[in-house]
Write a protein that holds these residues in place. Sequence first.
Motif, PDB file in Angstrom:
ATOM      1  N   ASN A 142      50.373  13.733  47.937  1.00  0.00           N
ATOM      2  CA  ASN A 142      50.185  15.057  47.340  1.00  0.00           C
ATOM      3  C   ASN A 142      51.420  15.532  46.587  1.00  0.00           C
ATOM      4  N   PHE A 146      50.805  12.541  43.096  1.00  0.00           N
ATOM      5  CA  PHE A 146      49.930  13.342  42.237  1.00  0.00           C
ATOM      6  C   PHE A 146      50.687  13.987  41.068  1.00  0.00           C
ATOM      7  N   PHE A 152      43.302  10.092  38.678  1.00  0.00           N
ATOM      8  CA  PHE A 152      43.241   9.671  40.072  1.00  0.00           C
ATOM      9  C   PHE A 152      41.872   9.059  40.333  1.00  0.00           C
ATOM     10  N   SER A 206      41.335  14.031  49.305  1.00  0.00           N
ATOM     11  CA  SER A 206      42.311  13.618  48.291  1.00  0.00           C
ATOM     12  C   SER A 206      41.846  14.002  46.893  1.00  0.00           C
ATOM     13  N   THR A 207      40.545  13.873  46.609  1.00  0.00           N
ATOM     14  CA  THR A 207      40.050  14.211  45.270  1.00  0.00           C
ATOM     15  C   THR A 207      40.133  15.713  45.010  1.00  0.00           C
ATOM     16  N   ALA A 210      43.751  16.465  44.297  1.00  0.00           N
ATOM     17  CA  ALA A 210      44.121  16.013  42.954  1.00  0.00           C
ATOM     18  C   ALA A 210      43.571  16.966  41.898  1.00  0.00           C
ATOM     19  N   GLN A 213      45.664  19.953  41.338  1.00  0.00           N
ATOM     20  CA  GLN A 213      46.883  19.703  40.561  1.00  0.00           C
ATOM     21  C   GLN A 213      46.590  19.338  39.106  1.00  0.00           C
ATOM     22  N   LEU A 215      44.704  16.795  37.807  1.00  0.00           N
ATOM     23  CA  LEU A 215      44.468  15.414  37.419  1.00  0.00           C
ATOM     24  C   LEU A 215      43.008  15.240  37.000  1.00  0.00           C
ATOM     25  N   VAL A 217      39.866  13.268  37.771  1.00  0.00           N
ATOM     26  CA  VAL A 217      39.517  12.693  39.071  1.00  0.00           C
ATOM     27  C   VAL A 217      38.193  11.939  38.979  1.00  0.00           C
TER      28      VAL A 217
END
Length: 357
Positions: A142, A146, A152, A206-207, A210, A213, A215, A217
Amino acid sequence: MKAGQAVRKVATPRRNSVFTSIDLDRDGKQIGYFNVPQSPHDDAWGSVQVPLAVVKNGEGPTVLIEAGNHGDEYEGPIALGELLREIDPADIRGRIIAIPAINVRAVEAGTRTSPVDGLNFNRSFPGDFNGTLTNQIAAYVNDCLFPIADYFLDLHSGGSSLMILPSAIIEPSPTPDGHRRNIRATLAFGAPTVVMVDNLGETRTSTAAANLQGLIVIGSEMAGGGLVSQDALAICRRGIRNVLKHAGVLQGEVEIPASANARVLKVPGAEGYIISDEDGVFEPITELGTVVNKGDIAGRIHFLRTPQREPLVLYHPIDGVVFAKRQPGRVRPGNCCFVLANEYPEALVEEEAGHER
């Protein structure tokens, strides 16, 4: 910031003791570990080594690929390991950061959760460097990985408890621009089925972390049952390379077979789940991928110690497609038996993707 580029919400790295000999900024291919210091009974100043690889060639986007999030899901780690052995840095522009066995102790044990602390890695974000092993690994991803990634890709299967249609997973983004980018990248993966899943609004995956932040995904679900599916493995191999090509990191054209993206589904929420209320043996009647109607018989739960008791019949709660079904026969209250998804209109997907499908 480039025109049209999404605003990134970058985590400020928290103080931590994780260390690695890999230089994330160096060109070439490096395969090693990041080390999470631990002090168990038999290793006072030891560390847990989590496999980490970096393939870099000049400037360009960074794609972070994670597999082994759950230790009983095998297609992702196999396909990612193959990619790392085969890929030549000269064939890419930018950077691939790969973690092929992120939940390493669970991967070694072949279990969904970590045998060290009993935690589910995919319910541990944003993590805690002062927590247990699983929390520390999540915090490193994280806070340290990331923020330096643009994409991701999270590779999953159904694990030991579920069989799931081999699918690419759209993780809904909190922003319209992020949602469009996620859809385009997920369609580029090229799985036969595409499913929009928000995990009932869960923010600890996790997704989801992400997404927060900024990303781009992409998720995947490749069969399951604690087995290795050759068909799903082939989809996963191609999907990884397709995402890298879509991102502009790997040279060549995205390879989308005729069967790709043939069906787009959406898990509607809690009403799409069939959860056992009983302790018994589950008999699935509906096959994976079947189109069902509300009220159709889904399966039965049998009570082996009380043969005089009639089995409990489970019914499908909505119209939809069987996206996932339980693999083990033994069930207890709270176990997931089926997950249903609805057809998602192609026109709506195209609209949400900005008409660039």
